[in-house]
Motif scaffolding. Structure first.
Motif, PDB file in Angstrom:
ATOM      1  N   SER A 261       0.834  -1.191   0.000  1.00  0.00           N
ATOM      2  CA  SER A 261       0.000   0.000   0.000  1.00  0.00           C
ATOM      3  C   SER A 261       0.874   1.247   0.000  1.00  0.00           C
ATOM      4  CB  SER A 261      -0.911   0.023   1.233  1.00  0.00           C
ATOM      5  OG  SER A 261      -1.610   1.251   1.300  1.00  0.00           O
ATOM      6  N   GLU A 262       0.428   2.262  -0.732  1.00  0.00           N
ATOM      7  CA  GLU A 262       1.125   3.542  -0.733  1.00  0.00           C
ATOM      8  C   GLU A 262       0.612   4.474   0.358  1.00  0.00           C
ATOM      9  OE1 GLU A 262       1.150   5.543  -4.444  1.00  0.00           O
ATOM     10  OE2 GLU A 262       2.207   3.959  -5.512  1.00  0.00           O
ATOM     11  N   SER A 263      -0.447   4.082   1.051  1.00  0.00           N
ATOM     12  CA  SER A 263      -1.077   5.012   1.990  1.00  0.00           C
ATOM     13  C   SER A 263      -1.062   4.481   3.416  1.00  0.00           C
ATOM     14  CB  SER A 263      -2.524   5.278   1.569  1.00  0.00           C
ATOM     15  OG  SER A 263      -3.320   4.131   1.766  1.00  0.00           O
ATOM     16  N   ASN A 264      -0.828   5.383   4.363  1.00  0.00           N
ATOM     17  CA  ASN A 264      -0.913   5.027   5.776  1.00  0.00           C
ATOM     18  C   ASN A 264      -2.342   4.662   6.155  1.00  0.00           C
ATOM     19  OD1 ASN A 264       1.828   5.459   6.311  1.00  0.00           O
ATOM     20  ND2 ASN A 264       1.505   7.651   6.646  1.00  0.00           N
ATOM     21  N   GLU A 265      -3.315   5.252   5.455  1.00  0.00           N
ATOM     22  CA  GLU A 265      -4.717   4.965   5.739  1.00  0.00           C
ATOM     23  C   GLU A 265      -5.024   3.497   5.518  1.00  0.00           C
ATOM     24  OE1 GLU A 265      -9.187   6.542   4.440  1.00  0.00           O
ATOM     25  OE2 GLU A 265      -7.440   7.023   3.210  1.00  0.00           O
ATOM     26  N   PHE A 266      -4.506   2.923   4.422  1.00  0.00           N
ATOM     27  CA  PHE A 266      -4.783   1.511   4.158  1.00  0.00           C
ATOM     28  C   PHE A 266      -4.020   0.611   5.128  1.00  0.00           C
ATOM     29  CE2 PHE A 266      -4.855  -2.578   2.093  1.00  0.00           C
ATOM     30  CZ  PHE A 266      -6.144  -2.625   1.575  1.00  0.00           C
ATOM     31  N   LEU A 267      -2.802   0.979   5.470  1.00  0.00           N
ATOM     32  CA  LEU A 267      -2.049   0.199   6.452  1.00  0.00           C
ATOM     33  C   LEU A 267      -2.768   0.173   7.794  1.00  0.00           C
ATOM     34  CD1 LEU A 267       1.581   1.407   5.619  1.00  0.00           C
ATOM     35  CD2 LEU A 267       0.547  -0.795   5.041  1.00  0.00           C
ATOM     36  N   LYS A 268      -3.346   1.308   8.184  1.00  0.00           N
ATOM     37  CA  LYS A 268      -4.131   1.366   9.415  1.00  0.00           C
ATOM     38  C   LYS A 268      -5.365   0.486   9.310  1.00  0.00           C
ATOM     39  CE  LYS A 268      -6.471   4.631  12.489  1.00  0.00           C
ATOM     40  NZ  LYS A 268      -6.843   6.065  12.709  1.00  0.00           N
ATOM     41  N   PHE A 269      -6.003   0.493   8.150  1.00  0.00           N
ATOM     42  CA  PHE A 269      -7.175  -0.347   7.909  1.00  0.00           C
ATOM     43  C   PHE A 269      -6.822  -1.826   8.037  1.00  0.00           C
ATOM     44  CE2 PHE A 269      -9.284  -2.863   4.519  1.00  0.00           C
ATOM     45  CZ  PHE A 269     -10.557  -2.927   5.071  1.00  0.00           C
ATOM     46  N   GLU A 270      -5.692  -2.251   7.452  1.00  0.00           N
ATOM     47  CA  GLU A 270      -5.252  -3.647   7.563  1.00  0.00           C
ATOM     48  C   GLU A 270      -5.038  -4.038   9.019  1.00  0.00           C
ATOM     49  OE1 GLU A 270      -2.896  -5.681   4.187  1.00  0.00           O
ATOM     50  OE2 GLU A 270      -1.979  -3.708   4.443  1.00  0.00           O
ATOM     51  N   HIS A 271      -4.465  -3.138   9.796  1.00  0.00           N
ATOM     52  CA  HIS A 271      -4.245  -3.423  11.217  1.00  0.00           C
ATOM     53  C   HIS A 271      -5.586  -3.591  11.937  1.00  0.00           C
ATOM     54  CE1 HIS A 271      -2.297  -3.432  15.120  1.00  0.00           C
ATOM     55  NE2 HIS A 271      -3.098  -2.465  15.517  1.00  0.00           N
ATOM     56  N   GLN A 272      -6.583  -2.775  11.573  1.00  0.00           N
ATOM     57  CA  GLN A 272      -7.910  -2.908  12.178  1.00  0.00           C
ATOM     58  C   GLN A 272      -8.533  -4.261  11.849  1.00  0.00           C
ATOM     59  OE1 GLN A 272      -9.827   0.555  10.545  1.00  0.00           O
ATOM     60  NE2 GLN A 272      -9.179   1.888  12.221  1.00  0.00           N
ATOM     61  N   LEU A 273      -8.351  -4.717  10.604  1.00  0.00           N
ATOM     62  CA  LEU A 273      -8.866  -6.031  10.220  1.00  0.00           C
ATOM     63  C   LEU A 273      -8.231  -7.142  11.056  1.00  0.00           C
ATOM     64  CD1 LEU A 273      -9.090  -6.006   6.306  1.00  0.00           C
ATOM     65  CD2 LEU A 273     -10.932  -5.719   7.961  1.00  0.00           C
ATOM     66  N   GLU A 274      -6.934  -7.022  11.294  1.00  0.00           N
ATOM     67  CA  GLU A 274      -6.218  -8.047  12.048  1.00  0.00           C
ATOM     68  C   GLU A 274      -6.703  -8.139  13.486  1.00  0.00           C
ATOM     69  OE1 GLU A 274      -2.207  -6.852  11.523  1.00  0.00           O
ATOM     70  OE2 GLU A 274      -2.079  -7.573   9.446  1.00  0.00           O
ATOM     71  N   GLU A 275      -7.288  -7.063  14.001  1.00  0.00           N
ATOM     72  CA  GLU A 275      -7.809  -7.062  15.362  1.00  0.00           C
ATOM     73  C   GLU A 275      -9.201  -7.679  15.445  1.00  0.00           C
ATOM     74  OE1 GLU A 275      -6.118  -5.975  18.119  1.00  0.00           O
ATOM     75  OE2 GLU A 275      -4.408  -5.804  16.752  1.00  0.00           O
ATOM     76  N   MET A 276      -9.826  -7.908  14.303  1.00  0.00           N
ATOM     77  CA  MET A 276     -11.191  -8.443  14.275  1.00  0.00           C
ATOM     78  C   MET A 276     -11.184  -9.958  14.134  1.00  0.00           C
ATOM     79  SD  MET A 276     -12.797  -5.587  11.676  1.00  0.00           S
ATOM     80  CE  MET A 276     -14.422  -6.346  11.612  1.00  0.00           C
ATOM     81  N   SER A 277     -12.182 -10.612  14.703  1.00  0.00           N
ATOM     82  CA  SER A 277     -12.328 -12.049  14.542  1.00  0.00           C
ATOM     83  C   SER A 277     -12.872 -12.350  13.152  1.00  0.00           C
ATOM     84  CB  SER A 277     -13.284 -12.618  15.590  1.00  0.00           C
ATOM     85  OG  SER A 277     -14.607 -12.164  15.348  1.00  0.00           O
ATOM     86  N   ILE A 278     -12.748 -13.599  12.725  1.00  0.00           N
ATOM     87  CA  ILE A 278     -13.249 -13.970  11.410  1.00  0.00           C
ATOM     88  C   ILE A 278     -14.769 -13.838  11.354  1.00  0.00           C
ATOM     89  CG2 ILE A 278     -13.444 -16.447  11.957  1.00  0.00           C
ATOM     90  CD1 ILE A 278     -12.478 -16.973   9.059  1.00  0.00           C
ATOM     91  N   GLU A 279     -15.456 -14.033  12.488  1.00  0.00           N
ATOM     92  CA  GLU A 279     -16.904 -13.841  12.515  1.00  0.00           C
ATOM     93  C   GLU A 279     -17.271 -12.380  12.264  1.00  0.00           C
ATOM     94  OE1 GLU A 279     -16.070 -17.210  15.525  1.00  0.00           O
ATOM     95  OE2 GLU A 279     -15.186 -15.277  14.989  1.00  0.00           O
ATOM     96  N   GLU A 280     -16.510 -11.461  12.859  1.00  0.00           N
ATOM     97  CA  GLU A 280     -16.788 -10.036  12.690  1.00  0.00           C
ATOM     98  C   GLU A 280     -16.542  -9.571  11.264  1.00  0.00           C
ATOM     99  OE1 GLU A 280     -15.696  -8.014  16.949  1.00  0.00           O
ATOM    100  OE2 GLU A 280     -14.017  -8.875  15.804  1.00  0.00           O
ATOM    101  N   ARG A 281     -15.614 -10.217  10.566  1.00  0.00           N
ATOM    102  CA  ARG A 281     -15.273  -9.807   9.209  1.00  0.00           C
ATOM    103  C   ARG A 281     -16.207 -10.399   8.158  1.00  0.00           C
ATOM    104  NH1 ARG A 281      -8.724 -10.241   8.996  1.00  0.00           N
ATOM    105  NH2 ARG A 281      -9.172  -9.923   6.787  1.00  0.00           N
ATOM    106  N   SER A 282     -17.033 -11.371   8.549  1.00  0.00           N
ATOM    107  CA  SER A 282     -17.889 -12.092   7.615  1.00  0.00           C
ATOM    108  C   SER A 282     -19.218 -11.373   7.403  1.00  0.00           C
ATOM    109  CB  SER A 282     -18.156 -13.507   8.138  1.00  0.00           C
ATOM    110  OG  SER A 282     -16.942 -14.195   8.352  1.00  0.00           O
ATOM    111  N   ASN A 283     -19.821 -11.570   6.230  1.00  0.00           N
ATOM    112  CA  ASN A 283     -21.176 -11.036   5.980  1.00  0.00           C
ATOM    113  C   ASN A 283     -22.178 -12.136   5.645  1.00  0.00           C
ATOM    114  OD1 ASN A 283     -20.359 -11.563   3.235  1.00  0.00           O
ATOM    115  ND2 ASN A 283     -21.812 -10.005   2.517  1.00  0.00           N
ATOM    116  N   ILE A 284     -21.792 -13.416   5.843  1.00  0.00           N
ATOM    117  CA  ILE A 284     -22.710 -14.536   5.613  1.00  0.00           C
ATOM    118  C   ILE A 284     -23.595 -14.705   6.840  1.00  0.00           C
ATOM    119  CG2 ILE A 284     -22.939 -16.959   5.010  1.00  0.00           C
ATOM    120  CD1 ILE A 284     -21.549 -15.377   2.852  1.00  0.00           C
ATOM    121  N   ASN A 285     -24.906 -14.686   6.639  1.00  0.00           N
ATOM    122  CA  ASN A 285     -25.861 -14.827   7.738  1.00  0.00           C
ATOM    123  C   ASN A 285     -26.257 -16.289   7.895  1.00  0.00           C
ATOM    124  OD1 ASN A 285     -26.173 -11.899   8.114  1.00  0.00           O
ATOM    125  ND2 ASN A 285     -27.239 -11.966   6.141  1.00  0.00           N
ATOM    126  N   GLY A 286     -26.265 -16.764   9.136  1.00  0.00           N
ATOM    127  CA  GLY A 286     -26.644 -18.142   9.398  1.00  0.00           C
ATOM    128  C   GLY A 286     -25.956 -18.656  10.639  1.00  0.00           C
TER     129      GLY A 286
END
Length: 313
Positions: A261-286
């Motif tokens: 990434s060329e941007s600090n904004e995206f690097l920060k976003f990636e770090h936020q994703l890493e702090e989330m569980s796989i359930e939190e990152r999913s959009n499949i309902n069930g």
């Protein structure tokens, strides 16, 4: 007899302990346990300077925790975006996959409801290419498992993507260093984009370089060089740019495993994703399910970059 009974009880206990631990995470895996998983990424049939070259596919199976030394080959996937998603998810979480061969998988949208066909390796495919995927249209996924559980999700295809720089098919560029030069790629999407993935074929010898940004521009390189088996002039490069507008569902689950990434904004976003569980990152309902049903739109620009030797012009 008592000794034999004690030995048998000991063996039975070991077997029970082993079986109880089958669903526990591997020491290397980021997964807490096994997960049912559904993954699918839609792209338009055609858009601005883009034509999808593969049939729509959805993967249905299980994610099973494993260790770092596990070897697993992903097979049977024609959808390049889905292959990348399955691969990068595996590389990030350290898991391998098992397949569900008996699900009923449907995608609905734009007045259609299409049932996908199971073709092996957990892949359900629109084999007759019946589903018409269009920009700015919402689509719904429905997966029914043989045990009666039902999973649903939806996504809206991002609007058309436009590259606004490099207007001509030939670019003449002076490079003081003699082997490379920096260009400017500006682009935008009409709607629904979460972030962009920029692919750059930067010289005649190597593969693509991927860049991830939230902004509408990057500064890619072009390398003027010639390989030992390359007959292309070393002052001429056939450049290919692809810009993908990624939907929010896709972007929240996908973990990039190549590029930068060329941007600090995206690097920060990636770090936020890493702090989330796989359930939190999913959009499949069930019930007891993870994964993603997302989308992207794309545009491609090809041009010839010619190195001007001598003085800058």
């Amino acid at each position: 007899m008592k000794l034999i009974k004690d030995i048998l009880l000991c063996l039975l206990s070991l077997i029970m302990i082993s079986c109880q631990s089958c669903d526990l995470t591997s020491s290397d895996s980021l997964l807490k346990h096994k997960y049912d998983v559904v993954m699918g990424i839609l792209a338009p049939d055609s858009a601005n300077s883009f034509t999808r070259s593969y049939q729509t596919e959805v993967f249905v199976g299980r994610m099973i925790p494993t260790d770092i030394d596990n070897i697993y080959n992903i097979e049977g996937v024609k959808d390049t975006a889905l292959f990348e998603l399955i691969f990068c998810t595996r590389q990030y979480y350290f898991n391998y996959y098992s397949f569900d061969e008996s699900a009923n998988v449907q995608i609905s949208g734009n007045g259609q409801t299409i049932t996908l066909t199971y073709v092996g390796h957990g892949i359900y495919r629109d084999v007759n290419n019946e589903l018409h995927v269009m920009p700015n249209i919402s689509y719904a996924l429905n997966v029914e498992k043989s045990d009666g559980r039902e999973f649903t999700a939806s996504t809206k295809i991002p609007g058309n993507v436009h590259i606004t720089s490099i207007a001509s098919d030939t670019l003449y560029k002076y490079s003081a260093g003699g082997i490379d030069t920096v260009l400017t790629a500006n682009f935008y999407a009409d709607s629904n984009q979460y972030y962009y993935m920029f692919k750059n074929k930067l010289d005649n010898n190597f593969g693509e370089v991927m860049t991830y940004v939230f902004t509408d521009g990057v500064t890619p390189l072009v390398f003027f060089q010639q390989g030992s088996l390359d007959t292309t002039r070393d002052d001429t490069v056939n450049v290919t740019w692809e810009v993908r507008a990624i939907s929010k569902e896709y972007g929240a689950f996908f973990q990039p495993c190549g590029g930068y990434s060329e941007s600090n904004e995206f690097l920060k976003f990636e770090h936020q994703l890493e702090e989330m569980s796989i359930e939190e990152r999913s959009n499949i309902n069930g019930e007891k399910i993870v994964g993603v049903f997302g989308s992207y739109n794309s545009t491609i620009k090809k041009f010839v970059a010619i190195h001007l030797r001598g003085k800058s012009r």
